[in-house]
Scaffold this motif. Structure first.
Motif, mmCIF file in Angstrom:
data_model
loop_
_atom_site.group_PDB
_atom_site.id
_atom_site.type_symbol
_atom_site.label_atom_id
_atom_site.label_comp_id
_atom_site.label_asym_id
_atom_site.label_seq_id
_atom_site.Cartn_x
_atom_site.Cartn_y
_atom_site.Cartn_z
ATOM 1 N N ILE A 51 69.066 -28.944 -92.809
ATOM 2 C CA ILE A 51 68.505 -27.842 -93.599
ATOM 3 C C ILE A 51 68.126 -26.681 -92.689
ATOM 4 O O ILE A 51 68.340 -25.508 -93.007
ATOM 5 N N TYR A 55 71.511 -23.191 -91.563
ATOM 6 C CA TYR A 55 71.196 -21.760 -91.609
ATOM 7 C C TYR A 55 71.386 -21.109 -90.236
ATOM 8 O O TYR A 55 72.085 -20.107 -90.085
ATOM 9 N N SER A 90 69.732 -17.233 -101.456
ATOM 10 C CA SER A 90 68.339 -17.645 -101.680
ATOM 11 C C SER A 90 68.161 -18.212 -103.084
ATOM 12 O O SER A 90 67.424 -19.188 -103.289
ATOM 13 N N CYS A 93 69.507 -21.701 -103.092
ATOM 14 C CA CYS A 93 68.552 -22.591 -102.412
ATOM 15 C C CYS A 93 67.425 -22.995 -103.363
ATOM 16 O O CYS A 93 67.013 -24.164 -103.399
ATOM 17 N N LEU A 102 71.331 -27.779 -100.845
ATOM 18 C CA LEU A 102 70.397 -26.929 -100.112
ATOM 19 C C LEU A 102 70.953 -26.572 -98.735
ATOM 20 O O LEU A 102 70.847 -25.424 -98.295
ATOM 21 N N ARG A 106 71.844 -22.844 -97.511
ATOM 22 C CA ARG A 106 71.236 -22.320 -96.286
ATOM 23 C C ARG A 106 72.297 -21.768 -95.347
ATOM 24 O O ARG A 106 72.077 -20.755 -94.678
ATOM 25 N N LYS A 109 73.119 -18.400 -96.566
ATOM 26 C CA LYS A 109 72.100 -17.430 -96.143
ATOM 27 C C LYS A 109 72.323 -16.996 -94.707
ATOM 28 O O LYS A 109 72.086 -15.843 -94.350
ATOM 29 N N PHE A 169 62.081 -19.615 -101.555
ATOM 30 C CA PHE A 169 63.375 -18.936 -101.626
ATOM 31 C C PHE A 169 63.417 -17.892 -102.740
ATOM 32 O O PHE A 169 64.038 -16.841 -102.583
#
Length: 510
Positions: A51, A55, A90, A93, A102, A106, A109, A169
Motif C-alpha cells: 500500500i 504509490y 484518490s 482509493c 487499494l 495507490r 495516484k 483519500f
C-alpha cells in the motif's frame, strides 16, 4: 512593475509549494492509518508495505520521464493533468473493497503525483534562477514541506479515528480542485524548446527494475531469502537497472544526464538526498506503526506523538538558512545527517527500554536533521544543472528521494519481519509453546498492528502474544540501528565529495 513581478513570483512559489505539499501530505498521512487499514481489509504486513510502496514505486519510476514531459510539453499543462489523475485515483482509493484494489489505486495516484510534482519543482527552478532567489525560494519550499509534515500525522490520526480511513483519500478531491483553479489562473506556461524526446526504453528499464527489486525484497517476508522466486526477482531488478546505464549513455540528450555524476558536488548532493530520505523521511512510515504497536496508542495519540518530529522539520529550514551564512552547503548537510544518525540511535535505545521520552528525544534530533537536509539537498542538486534543464534535475532529485524511501521501506521491512519472526520462534520454543501453523502470517499480523488476528493465530495464548510484541520491539531497535548506520555513512561521504570542489551554479550540457 518590479513589485508586481515580485508578488507574482511569491504567488507562484506558494501555489507550487502547495502542489508539492499535497504529495507530501498524501505520502505521510496514510502511515498513521495503516493499522486501521490492515484490520478493515484483513491485510498483513506485506500488504501494508505494498500500500505504501505501490504509490512511491509508481511515483519514483515515472519522475524522470515526467520531468522530460514537463520540459517538453509545458509545466503548467503537466501540473493540471497530474492533479486530475491524482483526484481520480484518490476516489478509487476511498472506495477500494480489498487491499489489492487499494494498492492498484495507490499506484495510479503515484502516476498523477509524478506528473504534477516534477512540473511544480521545475516551475520554481525556472522562476527563481539567481543564487539568492533560489536560496530563499527553496527555504520557503522546505518550510511548506515542514508544515505539511507537522499536519500530516495528527490530521491522519483525527480523520482515521473520527471519520474512518477512507476519508483520508476523499478529502483530496476538494484540495485538488482548488489547486487546479489556482494553477490555471496564476501559473505561466514554461517549457524547454530543446527538451529531450521521450525515452521509452530508459523509462521501462527504470520502472521494471525498481518494481522487480521491491517485489523481491517484499517477498522475503513470506518466501524467505533462499526461495528461487525471491532470488530471480532481485536478480532481475539489478540486471534491469544495470542496463539503464548503457541505454542512457547512448542517448544524445538523455533522460538521466549521467555525466553530471562526474561532478563530486552533484554526486554528493544526490547521496545526501538518498541518505536523508532512507534514514529520516522513511520514519514517517515506521514510527506511527511502532507507536501504535509498542504503546497501544490510538490513531490520534500516534499522530500527536509524532508532532515533535514534524515540528522540527518545519522549524529547522530557517535555521539552515542562518547556518549557511557561516558554513558551506556540505557542512550544513553533514550536520543534518549527524543529527539524523543520533536521533535514530536514541529511538533504537527507546525501543529496547520501552520509553516514549527517549523516543521523543530521538524524534527531535531526527526531525532537526531532516529539516536541515530537506531544502538543502534539493538546492544542492538544482545548483549543478542549467536553468533550461530544470525538469530533468527535479526528476533526478525526486526520483532519488522516493526511490530511497521505497527501497528503505522494503529493506527495513525485511529487517523488521526477520527479527520479529526469529525472536518469536525462539521464544515459543524456550517456553515450550507450539509454533502456529501459519507462522509467517502471524508475524505479519503482529507487525501490521492487527493484534486480534495475531492472537487468534497464536491459539489465543497471551504469553505467546507477549513474546511476539517483545520481538517486535527488539526488531524495531535493530531497524533503527541500520538506519543510523546508513545516515552516518552518507554523512561522511557527502562531506568528502561536496567538500572537494565548490558547488557550481550550472554545468554545460551536451
Amino acid at each position: 512593475m518590479t513589485i508586481d513581478r515580485s508578488r507574482h513570483e511569491r504567488r507562484v512559489l506558494l501555489i507550487c509549494s502547495g502542489v508539492c505539499a499535497l504529495i507530501m501530505l498524501d505520502t505521510n498521512i496514510v502511515a498513521v492509518s495503516l493499522p486501521s487499514v490492515a484490520r478493515a481489509l484483513h491485510a498483513g504486513f506485506s500488504d501494508i508495505e505494498w500500500i505504501v510502496s505501490a504509490y512511491i514505486l509508481a511515483f519514483a519510476a515515472l519522475l524522470l520521464p515526467a520531468g522530460s514531459l514537463a520540459d517538453r510539453f509545458g509545466r503548467k499543462r503537466m501540473m493540471l493533468l497530474g492533479l486530475g489523475l491524482f483526484a481520480l485515483a484518490s476516489l478509487v482509493c476511498a472506495l477500494a473493497p480489498t487491499a489489492l484494489v487499494l494498492q492498484a489505486a495507490r499506484a495510479g495516484k503515484g502516476v498523477g503525483a509524478a506528473l504534477l510534482l516534477t512540473a511544480a519543482l521545475a516551475v520554481i527552478g525556472h522562476v527563481f534562477h539567481t543564487d539568492k532567489a533560489r536560496t530563499q525560494a527553496w527555504a520557503m519550499w522546505g518550510a511548506c514541506m515542514g508544515v505539511t509534515m507537522t499536519v500530516a500525522p495528527l490530521l491522519g490520526g483525527v480523520i482515521t479515528q473520527l471519520l474512518g480511513w477512507r476519508w483520508i483519500f476523499l478529502l483530496n478531491l476538494p484540495v485538488c480542485l482548488a489547486l487546479a483553479l489556482l494553477v490555471w489562473q496564476h501559473v505561466d506556461e514554461s517549457s524547454d524548446a530543446h527538451a529531450a524526446h521521450l525515452d521509452p526504453c530508459g523509462s521501462l528499464l527504470l520502472s521494471a527494475g525498481l518494481a522487480c527489486l521491491i517485489w523481491g525484497l517484499i517477498s522475503i517476508n513470506t518466501l524467505g531469502w533462499e526461495h528461487a522466486q525471491t532470488r530471480w526477482r532481485l536478480a532481475g531488478g539489478i540486471v534491469l537497472l544495470a542496463l539503464l546505464v548503457p541505454v542512457e549513455l547512448l542517448q544524445q540528450r538523455p533522460m538521466i544526464e549521467l555525466r553530471l555524476f562526474r561532478l563530486p558536488a552533484f554526486s554528493g548532493a544526490v547521496l545526501a538526498m538518498f541518505g536523508y530520505a532512507a534514514a529520516a523521511q522513511v520514519m514517517m512510515t515506521f514510527l506511527p506503526l511502532y507507536l501504535q504497536n509498542a504503546f497501544a496508542y490510538s490513531a490520534i495519540q500516534a499522530g500527536l506523538a509524532m508532532l515533535p518530529f514534524a515540528l522540527m522539520m518545519m522549524l529547522l529550514p530557517r535555521v539552515g538558512v542562518l547556518l549557511a551564512r557561516r558554513l558551506p552547503l556540505h557542512g550544513v548537510m553533514a550536520l543534518g545527517m549527524a543529527l539524523v544518525c543520533g536521533g535514530n540511535l536514541a529511538v533504537a535505545l527507546a525501543a529496547d527500554w520501552g520509553s516514549y521520552w527517549l523516543v521523543l528525544v530521538g524524534m527531535i534530533l531526527t526531525g532537526s536533521g531532516a529539516g536541515l537536509l530537506n531544502g538543502n539537498t534539493q538546492k544542492g542538486i538544482m545548483l549543478c544543472v542549467p536553468r533550461e534543464r530544470a525538469g530533468m534535475a527535479s526528476g533526478i532529485s525526486t526520483t532519488t528521494r522516493f526511490s530511497a524511501i521505497v527501497l528503505a521501506v522494503a529493506c527495513l521491512g525485511c529487517v523488521l519481519t526477520w527479527r520479529t519472526g526469529a525472536y518469536l520462534q525462539q521464544g515459543l520454543r524456550q517456553q515450550g509453546l507450539t509454533l502456529p501453523a501459519h507462522f509467517n502470517d502471524v508475524v505479519e499480523r503482529v507487525i501490521a498492528g492487527d493484534h486480534a488476528a495475531a492472537l487468534a493465530g497464536l491459539g489465543n495464548s497471551l504469553p505467546a502474544m507477549q513474546i511476539a510484541q517483545t520481538g517486535f520491539a527488539h526488531a524495531f531497535a535493530l531497524l533503527m540501528l541500520v538506519a543510523a548506520a546508513l545516515a552516518a555513512c552518507c554523512g561522511v561521504l557527502l562531506f568528502y565529495l561536496m567538500g572537494r570542489v565548490p558547488v557550481p551554479v550550472a554545468v554545460p550540457t551536451r
